[in-house]
Design an enzyme around this catalytic site. Structure first.
Site, PDB file in Angstrom:
ATOM      1  N   HIS A 310       0.851  -1.184   0.000  1.00 42.90           N
ATOM      2  CA  HIS A 310       0.000   0.000   0.000  1.00 42.90           C
ATOM      3  C   HIS A 310       0.888   1.235   0.000  1.00 42.90           C
ATOM      4  O   HIS A 310       1.943   1.228   0.626  1.00 42.90           O
ATOM      5  CB  HIS A 310      -0.920   0.008   1.231  1.00 42.90           C
ATOM      6  CG  HIS A 310      -2.055   0.958   1.103  1.00 42.90           C
ATOM      7  ND1 HIS A 310      -1.948   2.283   1.418  1.00 42.90           N
ATOM      8  CD2 HIS A 310      -3.316   0.772   0.636  1.00 42.90           C
ATOM      9  CE1 HIS A 310      -3.103   2.867   1.178  1.00 42.90           C
ATOM     10  NE2 HIS A 310      -3.951   1.984   0.700  1.00 42.90           N
ATOM     11  N   ASP A 370      -7.878  -5.439   0.103  1.00 41.46           N
ATOM     12  CA  ASP A 370      -8.398  -6.327  -0.932  1.00 41.46           C
ATOM     13  C   ASP A 370      -8.015  -7.789  -0.750  1.00 41.46           C
ATOM     14  O   ASP A 370      -8.513  -8.653  -1.468  1.00 41.46           O
ATOM     15  CB  ASP A 370      -7.883  -5.871  -2.312  1.00 41.46           C
ATOM     16  CG  ASP A 370      -8.505  -4.555  -2.721  1.00 41.46           C
ATOM     17  OD1 ASP A 370      -9.697  -4.372  -2.449  1.00 41.46           O
ATOM     18  OD2 ASP A 370      -7.796  -3.712  -3.298  1.00 41.46           O
TER      19      ASP A 370
HETATM   20  N1  ACO Z   1       4.258  -7.690  -4.832  1.00 47.88           N
HETATM   21  C1  ACO Z   1       5.607  -7.667  -5.023  1.00 47.88           C
HETATM   22  N2  ACO Z   1       6.355  -6.545  -4.892  1.00 47.88           N
HETATM   23  C2  ACO Z   1       5.716  -5.409  -4.585  1.00 47.88           C
HETATM   24  C3  ACO Z   1       4.322  -5.362  -4.383  1.00 47.88           C
HETATM   25  C4  ACO Z   1       3.577  -6.557  -4.506  1.00 47.88           C
HETATM   26  N3  ACO Z   1       2.260  -6.568  -4.327  1.00 47.88           N
HETATM   27  N4  ACO Z   1       3.961  -4.098  -4.092  1.00 47.88           N
HETATM   28  C5  ACO Z   1       5.073  -3.366  -4.118  1.00 47.88           C
HETATM   29  N5  ACO Z   1       6.138  -4.153  -4.404  1.00 47.88           N
HETATM   30  C6  ACO Z   1       7.564  -3.729  -4.450  1.00 47.88           C
HETATM   31  C7  ACO Z   1       7.888  -2.978  -5.723  1.00 47.88           C
HETATM   32  O1  ACO Z   1       8.328  -3.818  -6.747  1.00 47.88           O
HETATM   33  C8  ACO Z   1       8.957  -2.030  -5.229  1.00 47.88           C
HETATM   34  O2  ACO Z   1      10.167  -2.765  -5.123  1.00 47.88           O
HETATM   35  P1  ACO Z   1      11.605  -2.037  -5.393  1.00 47.88           P
HETATM   36  O3  ACO Z   1      11.728  -1.000  -4.343  1.00 47.88           O
HETATM   37  O4  ACO Z   1      12.591  -3.138  -5.302  1.00 47.88           O
HETATM   38  O5  ACO Z   1      11.492  -1.448  -6.780  1.00 47.88           O
HETATM   39  C9  ACO Z   1       8.518  -1.671  -3.814  1.00 47.88           C
HETATM   40  O6  ACO Z   1       7.753  -2.823  -3.369  1.00 47.88           O
HETATM   41  C10 ACO Z   1       7.649  -0.428  -3.719  1.00 47.88           C
HETATM   42  O7  ACO Z   1       6.558  -0.575  -4.631  1.00 47.88           O
HETATM   43  P2  ACO Z   1       5.885   0.624  -5.413  1.00 47.88           P
HETATM   44  O8  ACO Z   1       5.165   0.079  -6.599  1.00 47.88           O
HETATM   45  O9  ACO Z   1       6.885   1.708  -5.634  1.00 47.88           O
HETATM   46  O10 ACO Z   1       4.835   1.137  -4.325  1.00 47.88           O
HETATM   47  P3  ACO Z   1       3.611   2.093  -4.609  1.00 47.88           P
HETATM   48  O11 ACO Z   1       3.348   2.773  -3.325  1.00 47.88           O
HETATM   49  O12 ACO Z   1       3.825   2.937  -5.808  1.00 47.88           O
HETATM   50  O13 ACO Z   1       2.411   1.073  -4.965  1.00 47.88           O
HETATM   51  C11 ACO Z   1       0.649  -0.487  -4.725  1.00 47.88           C
HETATM   52  C12 ACO Z   1       1.467   0.633  -4.055  1.00 47.88           C
HETATM   53  C13 ACO Z   1       0.125  -0.005  -6.084  1.00 47.88           C
HETATM   54  C14 ACO Z   1      -0.562  -0.807  -3.846  1.00 47.88           C
HETATM   55  C15 ACO Z   1       1.549  -1.733  -4.890  1.00 47.88           C
HETATM   56  O14 ACO Z   1       1.953  -2.203  -3.625  1.00 47.88           O
HETATM   57  C16 ACO Z   1       0.844  -2.855  -5.677  1.00 47.88           C
HETATM   58  O15 ACO Z   1       0.897  -2.863  -6.897  1.00 47.88           O
HETATM   59  N6  ACO Z   1       0.190  -3.814  -4.958  1.00 47.88           N
HETATM   60  C17 ACO Z   1      -0.554  -4.862  -5.621  1.00 47.88           C
HETATM   61  C18 ACO Z   1      -1.899  -4.345  -6.099  1.00 47.88           C
HETATM   62  C19 ACO Z   1      -2.873  -4.075  -4.962  1.00 47.88           C
HETATM   63  O16 ACO Z   1      -3.047  -4.904  -4.078  1.00 47.88           O
HETATM   64  N7  ACO Z   1      -3.533  -2.907  -5.008  1.00 47.88           N
HETATM   65  C20 ACO Z   1      -4.559  -2.516  -4.042  1.00 47.88           C
HETATM   66  C21 ACO Z   1      -4.105  -1.382  -3.199  1.00 47.88           C
HETATM   67  S1  ACO Z   1      -5.284  -0.994  -1.968  1.00 47.88           S
HETATM   68  C22 ACO Z   1      -6.447  -0.130  -2.797  1.00 47.88           C
HETATM   69  O17 ACO Z   1      -6.235   0.599  -3.727  1.00 47.88           O
HETATM   70  C23 ACO Z   1      -7.807  -0.285  -2.355  1.00 47.88           C
END
Ligand code: ACO
Length: 435
Positions: A310, A370
């Site tokens: 998140h 979720d």
């Molecule tokens: N699985 C694996 N790796 C992940 C995940 C994941 N679910 N989420 C983040 N990471 C990693 C990224 O690859 C990144 O790694 P790095 O630093 O080595 O490059 C690091 O964690 C940070 O991730 P970002 O994408 O920069 O984080 P951001 O804050 O932009 O994204 C998000 C947050 C979109 C929720 C992300 O965690 C994600 O895509 N999760 C999966 C989708 C999801 O569950 N979305 C629902 C969110 S809740 C809602 O909207 C109601």
């Protein structure tokens, strides 16, 4: 303004300095007011994805990502989940305070009596393909309501804004249920005023003209809880979209439709659907959880653990904690042989492995809202492609409360971000035969 209430920014190239005021919130991080920067130093600030930028001030929802705190109008989500109802939470979010008994009865009555749609709206549905995703239908139908509520609506009149909020909160379940009925070739079911908000939605989803239908009280309670937990979440992508679209003075139904579009994406509200697909894939792979965890860590693979991570919560998502418990209790009530238990067990296993894995721990990746909600919805008989629609139904009150707050704000002006231009410098047009 004392020195402690400002930060000083120095331009090392020119030595010029500017004092920027620090704004103090009720709770949370102090915020630097940079609005004078372009005028004083000629600079913009750069913050892709709004990681460090407050786009507005708000009194509606507070969350502390480090501590896992979520509050609506100051009330902790845990207390609202345990003691309140979705309809009461709608009143709270829009009006700012919990209602007394008379206020709640009146509000409930208003919402109940605004659930019908214009008969012409019913005909819109037949213009969509039968296999349309219900979120696509939602974007279209909610946007189209602007054609019904436009002339004579004054967004600067608080009463008109309140009526708009009532209409949206009340009509969204009808629009949502009809999106589902249409794709199934089933007759549209009209709302029933004797039912509660959540019971009425299940009635419109599942009842048939040929048979008596009584919504299961267990499912009504679980749905109401999910709606409470999804009702608002401060300046997330879809809420910011509604604010930005609405900031031009656009019709609120059209602005809400933009919010629904934003919510649909798998990185936002669409994740609940993706989680179930992922869990089902894992179950079908003989529960090879380790393989999926390895894929999520592999940077050459686009796969992510859906329902994990998140932007703001870096410790735990308080909604996920409540939903996990509710999911466990609901499945127990349904009996141990229910077909969703395998998904739940896999989710628990995945959570256990991920939370002890250095990759997830070091990046503060935890289950989000979720991760478990989809299993509850599946157990209630809700099809996968309706998950995000139900999220939209819940978030409608958050969107419209933010839109309302934005318009009554004295600082209200059109949202207009700046950019860091990296394109070509000025060049002469070249005639086509010389290129
Ligand atoms: N699985 C694996 N790796 C992940 C995940 C994941 N679910 N989420 C983040 N990471 C990693 C990224 O690859 C990144 O790694 P790095 O630093 O080595 O490059 C690091 O964690 C940070 O991730 P970002 O994408 O920069 O984080 P951001 O804050 O932009 O994204 C998000 C947050 C979109 C929720 C992300 O965690 C994600 O895509 N999760 C999966 C989708 C999801 O569950 N979305 C629902 C969110 S809740 C809602 O909207 C109601």
């Amino acid at each position: 303004m004392s020195k402690n209430d400002t930060v000083t920014l120095t331009d090392n190239a020119t030595g010029k300095q500017v004092e920027l005021p620090i704004l103090r919130p009720t709770c949370g991080s102090p915020t630097i007011d940079i609005s004078s920067l372009p005028k004083e130093l000629g600079y913009f600030t750069y913050d892709p994805g709004f990681v460090a930028t407050a786009s507005c001030h708000s009194n509606i929802t507070y969350l502390d990502g480090a501590k896992g705190v979520l509050e609506y109008r100051g009330y902790p989500i845990e207390q609202l989940a345990e003691k309140s109802s979705f309809i009461e939470v709608c009143y709270l979010l829009f009006h700012g305070d919990l209602p007394d008994k008379d206020q709640l009865d009146e509000f409930d009555d208003i919402i109940t009596t605004h659930t019908m749609l214009h008969e012409a709206v019913k005909r819109f549905y037949s213009g969509f393909r039968r296999d349309a995703h219900p979120m696509a239908t939602m974007v279209g139908v909610v946007g189209a309501l602007s054609a019904f509520y436009h002339h004579g609506e004054d967004i600067h009149d608080p009463k008109h804004r309140m009526i708009t909020a009532h209409r949206l909160i009340a009509k969204m379940p009808t629009i949502a249920a009809w999106s589902y009925r249409y794709t199934n070739g089933q007759p549209m079911v009209y709302p029933k005023n004797s039912l509660s908000f959540s019971a009425n939605f299940l009635h419109m989803m599942f009842s048939m003209p040929t048979e008596e239908y009584t919504p299961d009280p267990l499912f009504v309670k679980a749905l109401d809880l999910l709606l409470i937990l999804h009702a608002d979440h401060e300046q997330n992508a879809s809420t910011s979209t509604v604010r930005l679209a609405g900031s031009s003075g656009a019709n609120p139904f059209a602005a809400l439709s933009a919010g629904i579009a934003s919510l649909w994406g798998p990185a936002h509200g669409g994740a609940n659907e993706a989680v179930i697909r992922m869990l089902q894939d894992i179950v079908d792979s003989d529960n090879d959880v380790a393989h999926y965890v390895a894929r999520a860590k592999d940077k050459s693979d686009r796969f992510r653990l859906m329902g994990f991570g998140h932007r703001v919560y870096k410790n735990f998502d308080p909604r996920a904690v409540i939903i996990r418990k509710t999911c466990m209790n609901l499945l127990a009530e349904l009996g141990t042989n229910n077909k969703y238990q395998a998904l739940f067990d896999t989710a628990v296993e995945l959570e256990k492995i991920a939370l002890s894995d250095e990759y997830f721990v070091s990046r503060n990746l935890y289950p989000n809202v979720d991760f478990y909600s989809g299993i509850i919805l599946l157990a209630m008989g809700i099809p996968l492609n309706m998950f995000t629609v139900i999220f939209a139904m819940a978030r409608t009150v958050g969107w419209i409360s933010h839109w309302n707050e934005m318009i009554e704000d004295d600082d209200f002006r059109i949202g207009r971000p700046r950019q860091l231009y990296l394109g070509a410098e000025t060049r002469e047009y070249v005639d086509i035969d010389k290129r």
